[in-house]
Design a protein around this motif. Structure first.
Motif, short mmCIF file in Angstrom:
data_model
loop_
_atom_site.label_atom_id
_atom_site.label_comp_id
_atom_site.label_asym_id
_atom_site.label_seq_id
_atom_site.Cartn_x
_atom_site.Cartn_y
_atom_site.Cartn_z
N GLY A 212 7.37 0.60 16.25
CA GLY A 212 6.17 1.13 16.89
C GLY A 212 5.43 2.17 16.09
N ASP A 213 5.96 2.55 14.92
CA ASP A 213 5.27 3.53 14.08
C ASP A 213 4.12 2.85 13.34
OD1 ASP A 213 6.93 5.79 14.66
OD2 ASP A 213 8.49 4.91 13.40
N ARG A 214 3.18 3.67 12.85
CA ARG A 214 2.02 3.14 12.15
C ARG A 214 2.39 2.58 10.79
NH1 ARG A 214 -1.31 4.90 8.29
NH2 ARG A 214 -0.40 6.97 8.20
N ARG A 215 3.48 3.05 10.22
CA ARG A 215 3.85 2.72 8.85
C ARG A 215 5.36 2.80 8.70
NH1 ARG A 215 1.90 8.58 6.35
NH2 ARG A 215 3.45 9.82 7.45
N CYS A 216 5.86 2.44 7.53
CA CYS A 216 7.27 2.64 7.21
C CYS A 216 7.37 3.79 6.21
CB CYS A 216 7.89 1.38 6.61
SG CYS A 216 8.13 0.05 7.80
N VAL A 217 8.28 4.71 6.46
CA VAL A 217 8.49 5.85 5.57
C VAL A 217 9.97 5.96 5.25
CG1 VAL A 217 8.26 8.34 5.27
CG2 VAL A 217 6.51 7.08 6.55
N TYR A 218 10.26 6.15 3.96
CA TYR A 218 11.63 6.31 3.51
C TYR A 218 11.79 7.71 2.93
CZ TYR A 218 11.70 1.24 3.95
OH TYR A 218 11.60 -0.03 4.43
N ARG A 219 12.73 8.44 3.47
CA ARG A 219 13.04 9.78 2.94
C ARG A 219 14.04 9.65 1.81
NH1 ARG A 219 11.47 14.79 1.77
NH2 ARG A 219 13.25 16.19 1.59
N ILE A 220 13.69 10.18 0.65
CA ILE A 220 14.51 10.04 -0.55
C ILE A 220 14.79 11.43 -1.12
CG2 ILE A 220 14.60 9.08 -2.89
CD1 ILE A 220 12.60 6.93 -1.91
N GLU A 221 16.04 11.73 -1.33
CA GLU A 221 16.40 13.03 -1.91
C GLU A 221 17.74 12.94 -2.61
OE1 GLU A 221 18.30 15.11 2.09
OE2 GLU A 221 16.17 15.36 1.66
N PRO A 222 17.97 13.83 -3.59
CA PRO A 222 19.26 13.82 -4.30
C PRO A 222 20.39 14.22 -3.35
CG PRO A 222 17.61 15.13 -5.47
CD PRO A 222 17.07 14.87 -4.11
N ARG A 223 21.53 13.58 -3.53
CA ARG A 223 22.70 13.98 -2.75
C ARG A 223 23.25 15.29 -3.30
NH1 ARG A 223 24.80 10.09 0.60
NH2 ARG A 223 24.08 7.94 0.23
N ASN A 224 23.67 16.18 -2.41
CA ASN A 224 24.24 17.45 -2.85
C ASN A 224 25.65 17.25 -3.39
OD1 ASN A 224 21.95 18.84 -2.03
ND2 ASN A 224 22.69 18.98 0.09
N LEU B 256 8.66 8.07 0.48
CA LEU B 256 8.04 6.83 0.02
C LEU B 256 7.39 6.19 1.24
CD1 LEU B 256 7.50 4.52 -1.97
CD2 LEU B 256 9.78 3.64 -1.46
N ILE B 257 6.06 6.13 1.23
CA ILE B 257 5.29 5.69 2.40
C ILE B 257 4.70 4.31 2.12
CG2 ILE B 257 3.31 6.22 3.88
CD1 ILE B 257 3.70 9.18 2.99
N GLU B 258 4.93 3.39 3.05
CA GLU B 258 4.35 2.06 2.96
C GLU B 258 3.38 1.90 4.13
OE1 GLU B 258 7.88 -0.20 0.51
OE2 GLU B 258 7.64 -0.68 2.64
N ASN B 259 2.09 1.91 3.81
CA ASN B 259 1.07 1.88 4.85
C ASN B 259 0.79 0.48 5.39
OD1 ASN B 259 0.08 4.76 4.89
ND2 ASN B 259 -0.14 4.32 2.71
N HIS B 260 1.32 -0.51 4.72
CA HIS B 260 1.11 -1.89 5.18
C HIS B 260 2.38 -2.68 4.91
CE1 HIS B 260 -0.78 -5.64 6.15
NE2 HIS B 260 -0.58 -6.13 4.95
N CYS B 261 2.78 -3.49 5.86
CA CYS B 261 3.95 -4.35 5.69
C CYS B 261 3.46 -5.76 5.38
CB CYS B 261 4.83 -4.36 6.94
SG CYS B 261 6.28 -5.42 6.77
N SER B 262 3.60 -6.17 4.13
CA SER B 262 3.08 -7.47 3.73
C SER B 262 3.98 -8.62 4.18
CB SER B 262 2.89 -7.52 2.21
OG SER B 262 4.13 -7.38 1.55
N ILE B 263 5.16 -8.31 4.74
CA ILE B 263 6.03 -9.36 5.27
C ILE B 263 6.30 -9.11 6.75
CG2 ILE B 263 7.12 -9.86 3.06
CD1 ILE B 263 9.59 -8.26 4.18
N CYS B 264 5.33 -8.51 7.44
CA CYS B 264 5.55 -8.08 8.82
C CYS B 264 5.97 -9.24 9.72
CB CYS B 264 4.29 -7.42 9.36
SG CYS B 264 4.53 -6.59 10.95
N MET C 274 0.85 -1.21 0.00
CA MET C 274 0.00 0.00 0.00
C MET C 274 0.88 1.25 0.00
SD MET C 274 -3.06 -1.12 2.65
CE MET C 274 -4.06 0.33 2.28
N ALA C 275 1.75 1.33 -0.99
CA ALA C 275 2.75 2.40 -1.04
C ALA C 275 2.23 3.63 -1.77
CB ALA C 275 4.02 1.90 -1.72
N GLU C 276 2.73 4.78 -1.35
CA GLU C 276 2.42 6.04 -2.00
C GLU C 276 3.62 6.98 -1.85
OE1 GLU C 276 -0.62 8.33 0.04
OE2 GLU C 276 -0.36 7.09 1.83
N VAL C 277 3.60 8.06 -2.62
CA VAL C 277 4.71 9.01 -2.62
C VAL C 277 4.19 10.40 -2.29
CG1 VAL C 277 6.55 10.08 -3.98
CG2 VAL C 277 5.96 7.67 -4.35
#
Length: 208
Positions: A196-208, A152-160, A140-143
């Motif tokens: 303990g968070d509700r979801r997994c979130v990955y912060r993605i950005e270009p390296r300077n 990059l937000i994953e609202n459900h962990c299908s391999i929890c 259940m990923a979204e951006v």
């Protein structure tokens, strides 16, 4: 229709977190009365709970969210089978066997992701394609665009279940994202469901 609205309510609370009945009604394009009726039914089944949040003025705001039982309504890739297989693998082959399994899974995923992202140069498009691939796998990923980068937000962990038993799976997925998006991109996990968070979130950005 009632079952469909019920399912949509559960999906909305899973993907977007706590919300008021009015917000849910607006998002689902149904009446507030209908939403409250469904929420009452879900409450009686212990699938949702609410918390009244006091504001500076006016009546408290009632926020609805999924309970642990509510989260269990979503697929977890046959957790009991997975846990049994991992336990057996560890008994027979030890940690080395588990590590090889995780590495094999990571390599297979990297191959599939690389193929899907091949020829796509825009970071925004690459992140969205990655989210689409993850959604197909049940995450259940979204951006969300945030400043000069993306979440990059994953609202459900299908391999929890597997990740709970062996956190090497989580480390592997973070490493996978880093490799697929390339050395010019910074990837960090900012929220983690197993912490303990509700979801997994990955912060993605270009390296300077």
């Amino acid at each position: 229709m009632a079952d469909r609205t019920r399912t949509r309510l559960l999906n909305a609370l899973k993907s977007s977190g706590p919300q008021t009945a009015a917000d849910l009604a607006m998002g689902l394009d149904v009446t507030s009365v209908a939403v409250r009726q469904h929420l009452d039914g879900l409450l009686s089944e212990d699938l949702v709970a609410f918390e009244d949040i006091k504001g500076s003025v006016g009546r408290p705001k009632r926020l609805w969210e999924l309970t642990a039982k509510g989260h269990q309504q979503f697929p977890d890739n046959h957790s009991n089978l997975v846990l049994g297989l991992l336990s057996g693998l560890n008994d027979i082959f030890g940690q080395e066997g588990l590590d090889k399994l995780i590495s094999h899974r990571e390599a297979r995923s990297r191959q599939a992701y690389d193929q899907a992202l091949n020829g796509v140069s825009s970071l925004a498009e690459r992140v969205q394609l990655l989210a689409d691939l993850r959604s197909q796998e049940g995450y259940m990923a979204e951006v969300e665009t945030d400043g000069g980068g993306f979440n990059l937000i994953e609202n459900h962990c299908s391999i929890c279940a597997a990740a709970t038993a062996c956190q090497g799976f989580c480390r592997s997925e973070l490493n996978l994202f880093k490799e697929v998006l390339g050395p010019g991109v910074l990837v960090e996990r900012s929220e983690h469901q197993l912490s303990g968070d509700r979801r997994c979130v990955y912060r993605i950005e270009p390296r300077n």
